[in-house]
Design an enzyme around this catalytic site. Structure first.
Site, PDB file in Angstrom:
ATOM      1  N   ASP A 194     -22.093   1.746  50.656  1.00  0.00           N
ATOM      2  CA  ASP A 194     -21.549   1.219  49.399  1.00  0.00           C
ATOM      3  C   ASP A 194     -21.455  -0.309  49.325  1.00  0.00           C
ATOM      4  O   ASP A 194     -20.420  -0.853  48.920  1.00  0.00           O
ATOM      5  CB  ASP A 194     -20.168   1.827  49.129  1.00  0.00           C
ATOM      6  CG  ASP A 194     -20.232   3.332  48.922  1.00  0.00           C
ATOM      7  OD1 ASP A 194     -21.293   3.928  49.179  1.00  0.00           O
ATOM      8  OD2 ASP A 194     -19.219   3.924  48.511  1.00  0.00           O
ATOM      9  N   LYS A 197     -23.735   8.994  45.525  1.00  0.00           N
ATOM     10  CA  LYS A 197     -22.649   9.970  45.758  1.00  0.00           C
ATOM     11  C   LYS A 197     -21.589   9.854  44.676  1.00  0.00           C
ATOM     12  O   LYS A 197     -21.521   8.854  43.964  1.00  0.00           O
ATOM     13  CB  LYS A 197     -22.032   9.752  47.139  1.00  0.00           C
ATOM     14  CG  LYS A 197     -21.307   8.435  47.257  1.00  0.00           C
ATOM     15  CD  LYS A 197     -20.744   8.291  48.650  1.00  0.00           C
ATOM     16  CE  LYS A 197     -20.151   6.924  48.840  1.00  0.00           C
ATOM     17  NZ  LYS A 197     -19.082   6.576  47.899  1.00  0.00           N
ATOM     18  N   CYS A 210     -14.656   4.663  52.095  1.00  0.00           N
ATOM     19  CA  CYS A 210     -15.965   5.311  52.261  1.00  0.00           C
ATOM     20  C   CYS A 210     -16.531   5.159  53.663  1.00  0.00           C
ATOM     21  O   CYS A 210     -17.206   6.059  54.153  1.00  0.00           O
ATOM     22  CB  CYS A 210     -16.923   4.830  51.182  1.00  0.00           C
ATOM     23  SG  CYS A 210     -16.461   5.542  49.578  1.00  0.00           S
TER      24      CYS A 210
HETATM   25  C1  VGL Z   1     -14.778   3.432  47.509  1.00  0.00           C
HETATM   26  C2  VGL Z   1     -12.790   3.420  46.374  1.00  0.00           C
HETATM   27  C3  VGL Z   1     -13.351   4.106  45.334  1.00  0.00           C
HETATM   28  C4  VGL Z   1     -15.560   3.019  48.723  1.00  0.00           C
HETATM   29  C5  VGL Z   1     -15.360   4.129  46.470  1.00  0.00           C
HETATM   30  O1  VGL Z   1     -16.796   2.905  48.620  1.00  0.00           O
HETATM   31  O2  VGL Z   1     -14.928   2.780  49.777  1.00  0.00           O
HETATM   32  N1  VGL Z   1     -13.489   3.090  47.456  1.00  0.00           N
HETATM   33  N2  VGL Z   1     -14.632   4.462  45.403  1.00  0.00           N
END
Ligand code: VGL
Ligand code: ZN
Length: 197
Positions: A19, A105, A144
């Site tokens: 991410d 995802k 994540c």
């Molecule tokens: C994430 C919060 C909400 C991440 C994704 O990638 O860690 N954190 N969505």
């Protein structure tokens, strides 16, 4: 912790970027403090893995409008990483190679997932390349990255947690350190990007 140990890359290794997206960088919708600092060490790793002909995988949070994790629906987060928007894109400074496998995802409205393995074909994609060990970096340490590492270890991958290439959200102070302690307790090995070659 063995961050200072040199580790030789070898067949069966892969790099997994979690991410690394504009919305998680400073100025983004869900900015992770110092999130941009993961880019330099990750680019270094991308280069190293490329030299060895080892595969690179990149997960991305890829939410629909009105996703259940958004505050408007009672979730914990501001809207972020809307599919096909600038915020969801990888930053241009990230030197993703052409052959990188991109894994989207949390793409359905009513389910949130923090792990890159949940609801995706990441495990199959790694298996088809006979990957056994994952170097993991990206955002965020306490969400994540943590959940992806948990699943990787459950699935019996060995995990090199690239400590200089992760940053935490820290909704609660100490979340990042607690996440790192948990990942190490579960079997992840902390490494520094400079020690992987
Ligand atoms: C994430 C919060 C909400 C991440 C994704 O990638 O860690 N954190 N969505
Ligand atoms: Zn999200």
């Amino acid at each position: 912790m063995e961050q200072n140990k040199h580790i030789a890359l070898r067949a069966g290794d892969a790099l997994l970027l979690v991410d690394v997206q504009n919305d998680f960088l400073p100025g983004g919708a869900l900015a992770v403090p110092h999130g941009d600092e993961v880019i330099v060490p990750l680019n270094r790793l991308i280069e190293r893995f490329g030299v060895h002909g080892l595969p690179v995988y990149a997960t991305r949070d890829w939410h629909p409008v009105g996703h259940c994790s958004f505050r408007e629906r009672g979730g914990p987060w501001p809207p972020h990483c809307l599919a096909d928007t600038r915020g969801a894109r990888f930053p241009t400074q990230l030197a993703l190679p052409e052959g990188a496998v991109v894994i989207s995802k949390a793409t359905t409205p009513d389910k949130d997932t923090y792990s890159g393995f949940e609801g995706t074909d990441l495990d199959e994609r790694l298996r088809e390349r006979s990957v056994q060990r994952l170097a993991i970096g990206g955002l965020a340490t306490d969400y994540c990255v943590l959940n992806t590492v948990r699943d990787a270890l459950k699935l019996r991958y060995r995990v090199l947690l690239v400590r200089d290439a992760i940053r935490a959200v820290e909704v609660h102070a100490g979340d990042g350190e607690r996440a790192i302690a948990e990942m190490e307790a579960r079997g992840a090995l902390s490494v520094d990007s400079g020690n992987l070659a």
